[in-house]
Write an enzyme that holds these catalytic residues in place. Structure first.
Site, PDB file in Angstrom:
ATOM      1  N   GLU A 131       7.947 -63.032  23.761  1.00 52.28           N
ATOM      2  CA  GLU A 131       6.872 -64.011  23.679  1.00 52.28           C
ATOM      3  C   GLU A 131       7.384 -65.267  24.381  1.00 52.28           C
ATOM      4  O   GLU A 131       8.483 -65.742  24.068  1.00 52.28           O
ATOM      5  CB  GLU A 131       6.546 -64.327  22.209  1.00 52.28           C
ATOM      6  CG  GLU A 131       5.377 -65.285  22.118  1.00 52.28           C
ATOM      7  CD  GLU A 131       4.999 -65.690  20.697  1.00 52.28           C
ATOM      8  OE1 GLU A 131       5.643 -65.237  19.736  1.00 52.28           O
ATOM      9  OE2 GLU A 131       4.048 -66.483  20.576  1.00 52.28           O
ATOM     10  N   ARG A 167      18.804 -55.989  14.796  1.00 45.96           N
ATOM     11  CA  ARG A 167      18.926 -57.229  15.571  1.00 45.96           C
ATOM     12  C   ARG A 167      20.390 -57.627  15.687  1.00 45.96           C
ATOM     13  O   ARG A 167      21.206 -57.267  14.848  1.00 45.96           O
ATOM     14  CB  ARG A 167      18.210 -58.379  14.851  1.00 45.96           C
ATOM     15  CG  ARG A 167      16.728 -58.297  14.856  1.00 45.96           C
ATOM     16  CD  ARG A 167      16.149 -59.429  14.028  1.00 45.96           C
ATOM     17  NE  ARG A 167      15.866 -60.611  14.832  1.00 45.96           N
ATOM     18  CZ  ARG A 167      14.716 -60.808  15.465  1.00 45.96           C
ATOM     19  NH1 ARG A 167      13.751 -59.935  15.386  1.00 45.96           N
ATOM     20  NH2 ARG A 167      14.518 -61.900  16.166  1.00 45.96           N
ATOM     21  N   LYS A 169      14.027 -68.273  18.356  1.00 50.15           N
ATOM     22  CA  LYS A 169      13.502 -69.294  19.263  1.00 50.15           C
ATOM     23  C   LYS A 169      12.975 -70.479  18.482  1.00 50.15           C
ATOM     24  O   LYS A 169      13.136 -71.621  18.889  1.00 50.15           O
ATOM     25  CB  LYS A 169      12.392 -68.696  20.122  1.00 50.15           C
ATOM     26  CG  LYS A 169      12.864 -67.659  21.117  1.00 50.15           C
ATOM     27  CD  LYS A 169      11.745 -67.349  22.116  1.00 50.15           C
ATOM     28  CE  LYS A 169      11.543 -65.863  22.325  1.00 50.15           C
ATOM     29  NZ  LYS A 169      10.448 -65.323  21.500  1.00 50.15           N
TER      30      LYS A 169
HETATM   31  P1  ATP Z   1      12.582 -64.959  18.021  1.00 54.42           P
HETATM   32  O1  ATP Z   1      12.405 -65.031  16.552  1.00 54.42           O
HETATM   33  O2  ATP Z   1      13.901 -65.422  18.471  1.00 54.42           O
HETATM   34  O3  ATP Z   1      11.458 -65.577  18.773  1.00 54.42           O
HETATM   35  P2  ATP Z   1      11.350 -62.485  18.453  1.00 54.42           P
HETATM   36  O4  ATP Z   1      11.714 -61.142  17.975  1.00 54.42           O
HETATM   37  O5  ATP Z   1      10.132 -63.125  17.937  1.00 54.42           O
HETATM   38  O6  ATP Z   1      12.595 -63.407  18.318  1.00 54.42           O
HETATM   39  P3  ATP Z   1      10.388 -61.855  21.034  1.00 54.42           P
HETATM   40  O7  ATP Z   1      10.245 -62.794  22.141  1.00 54.42           O
HETATM   41  O8  ATP Z   1       9.176 -61.326  20.408  1.00 54.42           O
HETATM   42  O9  ATP Z   1      11.319 -62.555  20.005  1.00 54.42           O
HETATM   43  O10 ATP Z   1      11.370 -60.686  21.388  1.00 54.42           O
HETATM   44  C1  ATP Z   1      11.355 -59.869  22.530  1.00 54.42           C
HETATM   45  C2  ATP Z   1      12.195 -58.662  22.211  1.00 54.42           C
HETATM   46  O11 ATP Z   1      13.518 -59.051  21.893  1.00 54.42           O
HETATM   47  C3  ATP Z   1      11.650 -57.929  21.012  1.00 54.42           C
HETATM   48  O12 ATP Z   1      11.582 -56.557  21.318  1.00 54.42           O
HETATM   49  C4  ATP Z   1      12.644 -58.212  19.924  1.00 54.42           C
HETATM   50  O13 ATP Z   1      12.750 -57.151  19.031  1.00 54.42           O
HETATM   51  C5  ATP Z   1      13.931 -58.437  20.692  1.00 54.42           C
HETATM   52  N1  ATP Z   1      14.827 -59.322  19.955  1.00 54.42           N
HETATM   53  C6  ATP Z   1      14.582 -60.581  19.556  1.00 54.42           C
HETATM   54  N2  ATP Z   1      15.624 -61.081  18.862  1.00 54.42           N
HETATM   55  C7  ATP Z   1      16.569 -60.106  18.829  1.00 54.42           C
HETATM   56  C8  ATP Z   1      17.873 -60.005  18.258  1.00 54.42           C
HETATM   57  N3  ATP Z   1      18.411 -61.010  17.582  1.00 54.42           N
HETATM   58  N4  ATP Z   1      18.548 -58.845  18.430  1.00 54.42           N
HETATM   59  C9  ATP Z   1      18.000 -57.842  19.122  1.00 54.42           C
HETATM   60  N5  ATP Z   1      16.783 -57.867  19.680  1.00 54.42           N
HETATM   61  C10 ATP Z   1      16.059 -58.982  19.536  1.00 54.42           C
HETATM   62 MG    MG Z   2       8.562 -64.179  17.891  1.00 54.68          MG
END
Ligand code: ATP
Ligand code: MG
Length: 548
Positions: free
Chosen positions: A30, A255, A265
Site C-alpha cells: 500500500e 512477518r 509504516k
Molecule cells: P505496514 O504495517 O508496515 O504498512 P503492511 O503489511 O500493511 O505493513 P503492505 O504495504 O500492505 O504493508 O505490505 C505489502 C506486502 O509486504 C504484504 O504482502 C505484506 O504481507 C508484506 N509485509 C509487510 N510487512 C512485512 C514484514 N514485517 N515481514 C514480512 N512481510 C511483510
Molecule cells: Mg498496511
C-alpha cells in the site's frame, strides 16, 4: 535463490501436477509510507520465487484507501525495489480495477450475496456477536436486489455522507470465523485519490479488493503475512462468488521483526511526523531508504533475507544480523582510509620543520589489485585521543610518556612530554621518531606492542562523521504496554567533527563506501555532503577492533 521452504514445496507440487504451467507472484504494497526491512523479506520472497521458477512477478500498488496514499510513496517504493536489484514484469494499481470491482459488487447484489447496510459502526460491532455468540442479522439484510443496486449506485454518485452506509457481503452471521460475518465490501469516503482523483467516493475494502486484484492478474500464489490466515476463507469466497476466471491461492508466512526498532509504516510515519528522525531515509530508520542512505548494500539485505528464510513461526531477528552481512559484503570492496575522529596533536620534535615525506599505504590489504597510495608524513600529526593516556591503565600499550609505538605505515615514535592547556587538559604531546624504524625497511632492532593510525596535520581535511545507535532502547518495543515514542534512545545519533585523509577521499561521492581504519565501514551521506565538506555515515563498526 530462496532456500527450500514450504512455499517452494507447494509451487513445485502445483507445477508437477499440472495445476499451473508457470507461476505469477506479486508484491502488493500500500503506498502509504516507505518500505521497511520487513517488506524486503516479502520482496525477496516474491521476486525470488518468480526468478527461480521462471515465472513472473508483478508490482501492484494496493491503493484502495485515498486518505493515506500518496504518489511520493509510489515513487519511493519503485526506487527501493529497483535498488534491491529486482525487476517486476508488470506494474499495476489496484485503483485501475475499481470499475471491475464495482461490477463484481453489483454481481454479488444480484446473486443475493450483498446488501447496503446503515447500521452505525457501534451497532455493527454489537450485531456481529462474539467468538462464543452468533451475531444478529442487520435489519437491512433483506433489502431487495433492486433497492440494493439503486443504493449502491447512489453511494457511488456521492449522495450520501461518509460513514452513513456500507455495502456488506451476505455470508454467515453465525460463522465461527468472525471475518465471515457479513464483512464490509465498500465504504464511502469523499476524498481525493492519488490515482483516480475525485472519480470515486466509494472504496473497496482490502478483503474484497485483494482477491479480485490477484485473480484479475492471474496470480497463482498470493503470499501474505500470517495475520491474514483467518481471512483466507473470505478470500476464497470472494474469488468464487465474484466468478473470477482464475483462482489464486493465498499462502501465509511469518512477518519479519527486528529488535530495537518498530516495523510498520504507520509507526515509522509517526517517527517522521514527530521529527524524531530526519525523514523516512534517516540512516537510523529500518526503511530500505534509510538502510541505503546509511550505507547498507542490496547484497547485504538480500543475503539477510535468504538467511532468515520463510516459515510459519513469527520471529524477531537481532538488528546485528544485518551488520554481519554488510561487513561481509563491504570488506573486500570498501576502500581503506585513515580518519581521526577525536584528534590529539603530536609534535615530532626531532623531525625537520617544513619537511614532508610520503609513505606508501595499501588501498585494501584484502585486495592487492586495489593498489597503494601515498600518505604525507610530517613533523605535526594527529592521532586519536584514546591512543594516548597520561596515566596508563594496566596492559595499555599505546602512547604514554616513555612508551614507544608504531605509526601505521611510517615510523616508531616515543612520547616524551605532555603539554596541557589552561584547563589542565592535554593539549598536545611531544614525541621523537627513530628514522631507522621506517615501515618496510626491514628494521628488526626492537619491537613495539602497538600500532596506531595517524594523519599529517597540515594535509588532513575536516570531515563530519555520524555514528548511530539503535533508535529504540528496548529490544522489544512496546513491552509492558509502553508506547514506542517513550522509548526513543536519546543517543541514537552522534555527530563528530574529525579529520580525514584528503587523498583517499578526494573523489568521494554520495554512497561511496570506505573502511576507516579501526572505526568501521562508512558511506558518504546523500543529504549533508557538500562540495566543501564530506559527511560520512557509519554503516557498522568493525567486528573485531584493530589488534593492538
Ligand atoms: P505496514 O504495517 O508496515 O504498512 P503492511 O503489511 O500493511 O505493513 P503492505 O504495504 O500492505 O504493508 O505490505 C505489502 C506486502 O509486504 C504484504 O504482502 C505484506 O504481507 C508484506 N509485509 C509487510 N510487512 C512485512 C514484514 N514485517 N515481514 C514480512 N512481510 C511483510
Ligand atoms: Mg498496511
Amino acid at each position: 535463490m530462496v532456500t527450500s521452504n514450504f512455499i517452494k514445496n507447494i509451487i513445485t507440487d502445483d507445477l508437477e501436477t499440472g495445476k499451473h504451467n508457470s507461476i505469477i507472484t506479486r508484491f502488493p504494497p500500500e503506498p502509504n509510507g516507505y518500505l521497511h526491512i520487513g517488506h524486503a523479506k516479502s520482496i525477496c520472497l516474491n521476486f525470488g520465487l518468480a526468478d527461480e521458477f521462471e515465472g513472473k512477478v508483478n508490482l501492484r500498488f494496493d491503493d484502495t484507501n485515498p486518505i493515506k496514499e500518496d504518489t511520493e510513496y509510489v515513487n519511493a517504493i519503485k526506487k527501493d525495489i529497483e535498488w534491491l536489484n529486482f525487476e517486476w514484469d508488470e506494474l499495476h494499481f489496484a485503483s485501475n480495477y475499481f470499475d471491475i470491482m464495482y461490477e463484481k459488487a453489483q454481481l454479488l447484489i444480484k446473486k443475493g450475496l450483498a446488501y447496503v447496510c446503515e447500521l452505525t459502526p457501534d451497532e455493527m460491532r454489537e450485531y456481529r456477536g462474539t467468538l462464543t455468540d452468533a451475531g444478529k442479522f442487520s435489519p437491512y439484510r433483506e433489502r431487495s436486489v433492486e433497492e440494493n443496486l439503486d443504493l449502491l449506485e447512489r453511494m457511488k454518485q456521492g449522495e450520501f455522507e461518509d460513514g452513513s452506509k456500507v455495502l456488506r457481503a451476505k455470508i454467515d452471521m453465525a460463522s465461527s470465523n468472525m471475518n465471515m460475518r457479513d464483512p464490509i465490501i465498500y465504504r464511502i469516503s469523499h476524498n481525493i485519490h492519488h490515482n483516480t482523483g475525485d472519480k470515486w467516493c466509494i472504496y473497496p475494502m482490502y478483503d474484497f479488493a485483494h482477491p479480485l486484484e490477484d485473480a484479475i492478474e492471474n496470480i497463482t500464489h498470493s503470499l501474505c503475512s500470517l495475520e491474514f490466515e483467518d481471512h483466507r476463507p473470505l478470500y476464497d469466497w470472494f474469488v468464487k462468488e465474484c466468478e473470477m476466471e482464475s483462482t489464486p491461492r493465498q499462502i501465509e508466512f511469518a512477518r519479519l521483526n527486528m529488535t530495537n526498532t518498530v516495523m510498520s509504516k504507520r509507526k515509522l510515519k509517526e517517527l517522521v511526523d514527530n521529527d524524531v528522525v530526519d525523514g523516512w531515509d534517516d540512516p537510523r530508520m529500518p526503511t530500505i531508504a534509510g538502510f541505503r542512505r546509511r550505507g547498507y548494500t542490496p547484497t547485504s539485505i538480500r543475503n539477510l533475507c535468504r538467511e532468515i528464510g520463510v516459515s510459519k513461526a513469527d520471529s524477531v531477528i537481532d538488528s546485528q544480523m544485518l551488520d554481519y552481512f554488510v561487513r561481509e559484503d563491504l570488506l573486500p570492496k570498501a576502500q581503506l582510509a585513515m580518519t581521526i575522529l577525536r584528534p590529539l596533536k603530536v609534535v615530532i620534535t626531532n623531525y625537520p620543520e617544513g619537511q614532508v615525506e610520503y609513505v606508501e599505504i595499501e588501498n585494501n590489504p584484502k585486495d592487492e589489485s586495489a593498489g597503494t597510495r601515498k600518505l604525507p608524513f610530517s613533523r605535526e600529526i594527529y592521532i586519536e585521543r584514546e591512543d594516548f593516556m597520561e596515566v596508563p591503565v594496566k596492559k595499555y600499550f599505546r602512547l604514554f610518556v616513555g612508551n614507544e609505538v608504531r605509526l601505521k605505515g611510517a615510523y616508531f615514535i616515543k612520547c616524551n612530554e605532555v603539554i596541557h592547556d589552561e584547563n589542565g587538559e592535554v593539549a598536545e604531546i611531544h614525541c621523537t621518531y627513530d628514522p631507522e624504524t621506517k615501515s618496510g625497511s626491514g628494521f628488526t632492532g626492537r619491537k613495539v606492542k602497538a600500532t596506531i593510525h595517524w594523519l599529517s596535520a597540515k594535509e588532513a581535511q575536516k570531515a563530519e562523521f555520524r555514528l548511530f545507535e539503535p533508535l529504540i532502547l528496548d529490544d522489544v518495543p512496546e513491552n509492558e504496554g509502553k508506547h514506542f515514542l517513550e522509548q526513543i534512545n536519546p543517543n541514537s545519533l552522534e555527530v563528530i567533527e574529525g579529520l580525514i585523509e584528503a587523498e583517499a577521499t578526494k573523489n568521494a561521492s554520495p554512497l561511496d563506501k570506505f573502511q576507516f581504519v579501526r572505526h568501521g565501514f562508512f558511506s558518504v551521506d546523500t543529504k549533508y555532503t557538500t562540495n566543501d565538506k564530506l559527511v560520512f555515515n557509519r554503516v557498522v563498526s568493525l567486528k573485531s577492533s584493530f589488534k593492538i
